[in-house]
Design a protein around this motif. Sequence first.
Motif, PDB file in Angstrom:
ATOM      1  N   ARG A   1      -7.833 -40.481  98.784  1.00  7.72           N
ATOM      2  CA  ARG A   1      -7.946 -41.193 100.056  1.00  7.72           C
ATOM      3  C   ARG A   1      -6.668 -41.105 100.867  1.00  7.72           C
ATOM      4  NH1 ARG A   1      -9.275 -46.778  99.554  1.00  7.72           N
ATOM      5  NH2 ARG A   1      -9.553 -46.678 101.787  1.00  7.72           N
TER       6      ARG A   1
ATOM      7  N   GLY B   1      -6.937 -38.337 102.953  1.00  7.54           N
ATOM      8  CA  GLY B   1      -7.997 -38.425 103.951  1.00  7.54           C
ATOM      9  C   GLY B   1      -9.380 -38.085 103.446  1.00  7.54           C
ATOM     10  N   THR B   2      -9.528 -37.787 102.173  1.00  2.00           N
ATOM     11  CA  THR B   2     -10.836 -37.471 101.613  1.00  2.00           C
ATOM     12  C   THR B   2     -10.921 -38.087 100.241  1.00  2.00           C
ATOM     13  OG1 THR B   2     -10.822 -35.369 102.746  1.00  2.00           O
ATOM     14  CG2 THR B   2     -12.384 -35.577 101.011  1.00  2.00           C
TER      15      THR B   2
ATOM     16  N   ARG C   1     -13.972 -40.725 102.202  1.00  2.98           N
ATOM     17  CA  ARG C   1     -13.985 -41.964 102.979  1.00  2.98           C
ATOM     18  C   ARG C   1     -14.711 -43.031 102.143  1.00  2.98           C
ATOM     19  NH1 ARG C   1     -17.079 -40.540 107.509  1.00  2.98           N
ATOM     20  NH2 ARG C   1     -18.883 -41.515 106.576  1.00  2.98           N
TER      21      ARG C   1
ATOM     22  N   GLU D   1     -16.874 -46.403 101.858  1.00  2.57           N
ATOM     23  CA  GLU D   1     -17.812 -47.228 102.613  1.00  2.57           C
ATOM     24  C   GLU D   1     -18.112 -48.456 101.771  1.00  2.57           C
ATOM     25  OE1 GLU D   1     -21.083 -44.560 103.096  1.00  2.57           O
ATOM     26  OE2 GLU D   1     -20.108 -43.479 104.722  1.00  2.57           O
TER      27      GLU D   1
ATOM     28  N   TYR E   1     -18.233 -43.650  98.016  1.00  4.29           N
ATOM     29  CA  TYR E   1     -17.302 -42.662  98.540  1.00  4.29           C
ATOM     30  C   TYR E   1     -18.087 -41.477  99.062  1.00  4.29           C
ATOM     31  CZ  TYR E   1     -13.909 -45.594  96.320  1.00  4.29           C
ATOM     32  OH  TYR E   1     -13.142 -46.683  95.973  1.00  4.29           O
TER      33      TYR E   1
ATOM     34  N   SER F   1     -15.465 -36.880 104.222  1.00  7.60           N
ATOM     35  CA  SER F   1     -15.315 -37.126 105.664  1.00  7.60           C
ATOM     36  C   SER F   1     -15.952 -36.046 106.489  1.00  7.60           C
ATOM     37  CB  SER F   1     -13.831 -37.212 106.015  1.00  7.60           C
ATOM     38  OG  SER F   1     -13.247 -38.275 105.308  1.00  7.60           O
TER      39      SER F   1
END
Length: 80
Positions: free
Chosen positions: A61, A64-65, A67, A69, A77, A80
């Motif tokens: 994360r 950036g990967t 995302r 929820e 997960y 993105s």
Amino acid sequence: MPASLGSPARSGRRPRRSERTQRQSSVVGFLKRRVTATRWELQSVFGISTATAVATLRAMREDGTPRREGRGRNARYRLS
């Protein structure tokens, strides 16, 4: 599943960077096939501990990967 994906947590040693990268690549491949997954599903599929799953997802994360929820046990997960 390669045996090395779950072995660092069981051996009591910190995973080398290459092992962590391999695990992250495996998680990305899994999410491409499944679209979403919970932490528990990742633990079950890859045979890793809660701490290893949390650390892997946290490191991913930060890049950036994936995302996240939702929160807590309901968190899923997704790429993105």
